[in-house]
Design a protein around this motif. Structure first.
Motif, PDB file in Angstrom:
ATOM      1  N   VAL A   1       0.839  -1.211   0.000  1.00  0.00           N
ATOM      2  CA  VAL A   1       0.000   0.000   0.000  1.00  0.00           C
ATOM      3  C   VAL A   1       0.870   1.256   0.000  1.00  0.00           C
ATOM      4  O   VAL A   1       0.561   2.236  -0.685  1.00  0.00           O
ATOM      5  CB  VAL A   1      -0.969   0.001   1.208  1.00  0.00           C
ATOM      6  CG1 VAL A   1      -1.633   1.357   1.379  1.00  0.00           C
ATOM      7  CG2 VAL A   1      -2.042  -1.069   1.033  1.00  0.00           C
TER       8      VAL A   1
ATOM      9  N   HIS B   1      -6.051   2.667   5.731  1.00  0.00           N
ATOM     10  CA  HIS B   1      -5.707   3.122   4.366  1.00  0.00           C
ATOM     11  C   HIS B   1      -6.944   3.246   3.479  1.00  0.00           C
ATOM     12  O   HIS B   1      -6.822   3.468   2.273  1.00  0.00           O
ATOM     13  CB  HIS B   1      -4.701   2.149   3.731  1.00  0.00           C
ATOM     14  CG  HIS B   1      -3.326   2.229   4.322  1.00  0.00           C
ATOM     15  ND1 HIS B   1      -2.450   3.256   4.040  1.00  0.00           N
ATOM     16  CD2 HIS B   1      -2.689   1.418   5.205  1.00  0.00           C
ATOM     17  CE1 HIS B   1      -1.320   3.061   4.705  1.00  0.00           C
ATOM     18  NE2 HIS B   1      -1.440   1.962   5.419  1.00  0.00           N
TER      19      HIS B   1
ATOM     20  N   VAL C   1      -8.933   1.014   2.403  1.00  0.00           N
ATOM     21  CA  VAL C   1      -9.047  -0.071   1.411  1.00  0.00           C
ATOM     22  C   VAL C   1     -10.213  -0.957   1.847  1.00  0.00           C
ATOM     23  O   VAL C   1     -10.225  -1.444   2.977  1.00  0.00           O
ATOM     24  CB  VAL C   1      -7.737  -0.890   1.336  1.00  0.00           C
ATOM     25  CG1 VAL C   1      -7.913  -2.105   0.423  1.00  0.00           C
ATOM     26  CG2 VAL C   1      -6.573  -0.027   0.855  1.00  0.00           C
TER      27      VAL C   1
END
Length: 196
Positions: A28, A55, A57
């Motif tokens: 990432v 993050h 995600v």
């Protein structure tokens, strides 16, 4: 993948992980030439899920259940993955053997990282097995995923040297440090070359 057209879809990544997620984090944080669209995890309490949330995600949980076959679980996973239009599966500490259902849909587009120099020390205890065997050189392997356990074609390897002073923990730390460099570099190169 669309066979109707010769236009190749833009690469889009799903990362598969089962545990802490340090390789997920390394991927990432790398400047990959394709977006990481989703994390697939097979443990509801795995720390990697918190990393994904930090993050932003999205996470798909694909937990093995009694009475549900691997093929059924993977078929459901394909349905869950469909909205993300992923083209590449990157296994980063994913502790399940990928079945035919996924292998057929993503031929030569599933890669894995292993903490030993394959074909030596395959399986889930690669670091410990190499340490117990007393080898002076171990390392990291990135390979295509096939139906076996760490038997797919090797893409990249890096050696890690074991010193007399190394404990299992210090050897593990050395190997993880190499993983966090080699995996993003290799994924990036494969995408740039159009291999993935």
């Amino acid at each position: 993948m669309n066979n109707q057209s010769s236009i190749k879809p833009d690469p889009r990544i799903a990362i598969f992980a089962s545990g802490n997620g340090t390789n997920f984090e390394a991927l990432v944080n790398a400047d990959l030439p394709a977006p990481i669209c989703v994390l697939v995890c097979d443990h509801a309490d795995a720390p990697v899920i918190q990393r994904a949330k930090r993050h932003q995600v999205p996470v798909i949980l694909s937990v093995a259940k009694k009475g549900v076959s691997k093929a059924q679980r993977e078929q459901r996973l394909l349905q869950d993955l469909a909205p993300f239009h992923v083209t590449i599966l990157v296994l980063a500490g994913y502790m399940r053997i990928v079945g035919e259902t996924l292998l057929k849909v993503f031929p030569r587009h599933i890669i894995n990282i292993h903490p030993a120099l394959l074909p030596s020390f395959p399986g889930r205890h690669g670091i410990e097995d190499a340490y117990q065997a007393g080898v002076k050189v171990t390392g990291v392997t990135i390979h295509y995923v096939d139906g076996g356990v760490d038997t797919g074609e090797i893409i990249a390897q890096a050696a890690v040297y074991r010193s007399e002073q190394d404990s299992l923990a210090s050897l593990e730390a050395k190997i993880h440090a190499v993983e966090h460099q080699l995996y993003p570099q290799t994924v990036s190169q494969l995408i740039k070359k159009g291999v993935l």
